[in-house]
Design a protein around this motif. Structure first.
Motif, PDB file in Angstrom:
ATOM      1  N   TRP A  40       0.753  -1.145   0.042  1.00 31.38           N
ATOM      2  CA  TRP A  40      -0.028  -0.076   0.038  1.00 31.38           C
ATOM      3  C   TRP A  40       0.952   1.183  -0.084  1.00 31.38           C
ATOM      4  CZ3 TRP A  40      -5.220  -0.793  -0.134  1.00 31.38           C
ATOM      5  CH2 TRP A  40      -5.594  -1.985   0.091  1.00 31.38           C
ATOM      6  N   PHE A  91      -4.597   4.898   2.135  1.00 27.14           N
ATOM      7  CA  PHE A  91      -3.664   4.202   1.296  1.00 27.14           C
ATOM      8  C   PHE A  91      -4.311   3.751   0.154  1.00 27.14           C
ATOM      9  CE2 PHE A  91      -1.819   3.744   5.694  1.00 27.14           C
ATOM     10  CZ  PHE A  91      -0.475   3.896   5.332  1.00 27.14           C
ATOM     11  N   THR A  92      -3.420   3.491  -0.902  1.00 25.46           N
ATOM     12  CA  THR A  92      -3.931   2.963  -2.193  1.00 25.46           C
ATOM     13  C   THR A  92      -3.149   1.864  -2.574  1.00 25.46           C
ATOM     14  OG1 THR A  92      -2.925   4.309  -3.630  1.00 25.46           O
ATOM     15  CG2 THR A  92      -5.090   5.006  -2.816  1.00 25.46           C
ATOM     16  N   LYS A  93      -3.604   0.792  -3.319  1.00 27.69           N
ATOM     17  CA  LYS A  93      -2.788  -0.117  -3.971  1.00 27.69           C
ATOM     18  C   LYS A  93      -2.002   0.217  -5.177  1.00 27.69           C
ATOM     19  CE  LYS A  93      -3.661  -4.720  -2.097  1.00 27.69           C
ATOM     20  NZ  LYS A  93      -4.466  -5.841  -1.958  1.00 27.69           N
TER      21      LYS A  93
END
Length: 108
Positions: free
Chosen positions: A36, A106-108
């Protein structure tokens, strides 16, 4: 008569201990596992089956377990646990409340 009573109580305790020790472990959400990246400062969070690692905190992964909507981490089993509350989790987005009650996205 006393021997039979103690034997029955001992067997009951043994059965209870074995049932707890042999119970299946909790399954982790497959969406949680992965790498992440923070949307605010670009720091990275790497979650595997066995480790939880934030690159801005320490380079060593911590052990963790998930109970409900909270992630509990500890370094090599040391107590007390550090708590991260999950506000939102899907395949591409994770929102965590850190131990100091700030929301990190958070982002992937």
């Amino acid at each position: 008569m006393k021997i039979i009573t103690f034997a029955i109580i001992g067997m009951a305790c043994a059965i209870m201990l074995l049932s707890v020790a042999c119970s299946p472990k909790q399954k982790r959400d497959p969406n949680l596992i992965g790498e992440w990246k923070s949307t605010a400062d670009g720091s990275k969070l790497n979650i595997t089956n066995k480790g939880f690692m934030m690159t801005n905190d320490s380079p060593e992964p911590e052990d963790y377990f998930v109970k409900g909507d909270t992630i509990y981490t500890s370094f090599e089993g040391n107590l007390p646990y550090t708590k991260y509350a999950i506000k939102h989790l899907d395949a591409h987005q994770l929102k965590l409340f850190t131990p100091d009650s700030t929301l990190v996205e958070f982002t992937k």
